[in-house]
Design a protein around this motif. Sequence first.
Motif, short mmCIF file in Angstrom:
data_model
loop_
_atom_site.label_atom_id
_atom_site.label_comp_id
_atom_site.label_asym_id
_atom_site.label_seq_id
_atom_site.Cartn_x
_atom_site.Cartn_y
_atom_site.Cartn_z
N LEU A 1 -60.67 -28.68 -76.95
CA LEU A 1 -59.44 -28.12 -77.50
C LEU A 1 -58.85 -29.07 -78.51
O LEU A 1 -58.88 -30.29 -78.33
CB LEU A 1 -58.42 -27.89 -76.38
CG LEU A 1 -58.78 -26.87 -75.32
CD1 LEU A 1 -57.68 -26.80 -74.26
CD2 LEU A 1 -59.01 -25.50 -75.92
N PHE A 2 -58.29 -28.49 -79.59
CA PHE A 2 -57.71 -29.27 -80.67
C PHE A 2 -56.33 -28.78 -81.04
O PHE A 2 -55.99 -27.62 -80.81
CB PHE A 2 -58.58 -29.19 -81.94
CG PHE A 2 -59.99 -29.64 -81.76
CD1 PHE A 2 -60.29 -30.95 -81.42
CD2 PHE A 2 -61.03 -28.76 -81.94
CE1 PHE A 2 -61.61 -31.37 -81.27
CE2 PHE A 2 -62.34 -29.15 -81.80
CZ PHE A 2 -62.64 -30.46 -81.47
N HIS A 3 -55.58 -29.66 -81.65
CA HIS A 3 -54.33 -29.31 -82.33
C HIS A 3 -54.41 -29.97 -83.69
O HIS A 3 -54.75 -31.15 -83.79
CB HIS A 3 -53.11 -29.82 -81.56
CG HIS A 3 -51.82 -29.39 -82.17
ND1 HIS A 3 -51.15 -28.27 -81.75
CD2 HIS A 3 -51.10 -29.91 -83.20
CE1 HIS A 3 -50.05 -28.13 -82.48
NE2 HIS A 3 -50.01 -29.10 -83.37
N PHE A 4 -54.12 -29.22 -84.74
CA PHE A 4 -54.16 -29.75 -86.11
C PHE A 4 -52.75 -30.00 -86.60
O PHE A 4 -51.85 -29.18 -86.38
CB PHE A 4 -54.87 -28.75 -87.04
CG PHE A 4 -56.34 -28.64 -86.75
CD1 PHE A 4 -57.24 -29.45 -87.41
CD2 PHE A 4 -56.81 -27.76 -85.80
CE1 PHE A 4 -58.61 -29.35 -87.14
CE2 PHE A 4 -58.16 -27.66 -85.51
CZ PHE A 4 -59.06 -28.47 -86.18
N SER A 5 -52.57 -31.11 -87.32
CA SER A 5 -51.24 -31.46 -87.82
C SER A 5 -51.38 -32.31 -89.08
O SER A 5 -52.39 -32.99 -89.28
CB SER A 5 -50.49 -32.26 -86.75
OG SER A 5 -49.23 -32.67 -87.23
N ASP A 6 -50.33 -32.30 -89.91
CA ASP A 6 -50.29 -33.23 -91.04
C ASP A 6 -49.69 -34.57 -90.61
O ASP A 6 -49.68 -35.52 -91.38
CB ASP A 6 -49.53 -32.64 -92.23
CG ASP A 6 -48.11 -32.23 -91.87
OD1 ASP A 6 -47.68 -32.42 -90.71
OD2 ASP A 6 -47.43 -31.72 -92.77
N ASP A 7 -49.23 -34.66 -89.38
CA ASP A 7 -48.64 -35.88 -88.82
C ASP A 7 -49.72 -36.70 -88.14
O ASP A 7 -50.35 -36.24 -87.18
CB ASP A 7 -47.54 -35.49 -87.83
CG ASP A 7 -46.79 -36.67 -87.26
OD1 ASP A 7 -47.25 -37.82 -87.40
OD2 ASP A 7 -45.73 -36.44 -86.65
N ALA A 8 -49.92 -37.92 -88.60
CA ALA A 8 -50.96 -38.79 -88.06
C ALA A 8 -50.50 -39.63 -86.88
O ALA A 8 -51.27 -40.41 -86.34
CB ALA A 8 -51.47 -39.71 -89.17
N ALA A 9 -49.26 -39.49 -86.46
CA ALA A 9 -48.72 -40.42 -85.47
C ALA A 9 -48.14 -39.72 -84.23
O ALA A 9 -47.13 -40.16 -83.69
CB ALA A 9 -47.65 -41.29 -86.13
N ILE A 10 -48.78 -38.68 -83.77
CA ILE A 10 -48.28 -37.99 -82.58
C ILE A 10 -48.89 -38.66 -81.35
O ILE A 10 -50.10 -38.60 -81.13
CB ILE A 10 -48.62 -36.49 -82.60
CG1 ILE A 10 -48.02 -35.83 -83.85
CG2 ILE A 10 -48.14 -35.81 -81.33
CD1 ILE A 10 -48.44 -34.39 -84.06
N SER A 11 -48.06 -39.30 -80.55
CA SER A 11 -48.57 -39.96 -79.33
C SER A 11 -48.52 -39.02 -78.13
O SER A 11 -49.30 -39.15 -77.20
CB SER A 11 -47.78 -41.24 -79.05
OG SER A 11 -46.42 -40.93 -78.83
N THR A 12 -47.58 -38.07 -78.16
CA THR A 12 -47.46 -37.08 -77.09
C THR A 12 -46.99 -35.77 -77.70
O THR A 12 -46.05 -35.75 -78.49
CB THR A 12 -46.43 -37.53 -76.03
OG1 THR A 12 -46.82 -38.79 -75.51
CG2 THR A 12 -46.34 -36.52 -74.89
N PHE A 13 -47.65 -34.68 -77.33
CA PHE A 13 -47.21 -33.36 -77.75
C PHE A 13 -46.20 -32.86 -76.72
O PHE A 13 -46.53 -32.72 -75.55
CB PHE A 13 -48.39 -32.38 -77.86
CG PHE A 13 -49.26 -32.65 -79.04
CD1 PHE A 13 -48.97 -32.06 -80.26
CD2 PHE A 13 -50.36 -33.49 -78.95
CE1 PHE A 13 -49.77 -32.31 -81.37
CE2 PHE A 13 -51.17 -33.74 -80.04
CZ PHE A 13 -50.86 -33.15 -81.26
#
Length: 175
Positions: A3-15
Motif C-alpha cells: 500500500l502507498f500514499h503519494f504526496s508532494d511533501d517529503a517530510a511526513i513522519s506520521t499520517f
Amino acid sequence: MRLFHFSDDAAISTFIPRPVLVPSQRAPGMEWLNGALVWAIEERVDFMYLFPRDCPRILISATERTNEADRTRWLGAYRAVAYIERDRLREIATTALHRYHLPNDSFENLQDAGMWVSRIAVKPLRCDMLSDLPAALATRGVDLRVVDSLLPLKGLWQTTLHASGIRLRNARGWA
C-alpha cells in the motif's frame, strides 16, 4: 500486497486521519468515508496517483467485463490510459512526488479501485522520490494522453471499461 500514499511533501513522519476536503455523496451507511481517515492505494493501481495532487485526470483500464471492442478502441496494447488536459502537461513533467510505503495492518479494503483506509494514525515504512512521472506511468504500462479538454470523455463511464475521474472539479468546464 503493498500500500502507498503519494504526496508532494517529503517530510511526513506520521499520517494523521483527516476528513476529505470535498465530501462526496456516499451510499447509506458509508457516510463515514467523508470522515477522518488515512487513504492508501494498492500497488497494482498506484498509477492513478502518479500526478500532482490537484491535477484533473481520467483513467481507464480493462475489467473482466470489458468487451474486445472497448479494449481495442480505448486501450490498444496498453494496460491503462490516463487522460490529462494539455495545460497540465508541464506540471506533470516537472513535479516530483514522494511515494510512502505503508504498513497493511490498520487498513480496511474499500473494494473500490484499490482504495484502502485507516481510521488511526499510520507511520510510513519508507519513502521514495519519483521525479519523472511520465516515465513512471510508462513503466507501469500506462499511456499518458494529452487532450485539450476532458469533457468529451464523459462517455467513458458508459463503456465496459473501468473509468476513474480524479480531481475533475479542477478540469476546465467540468460541472
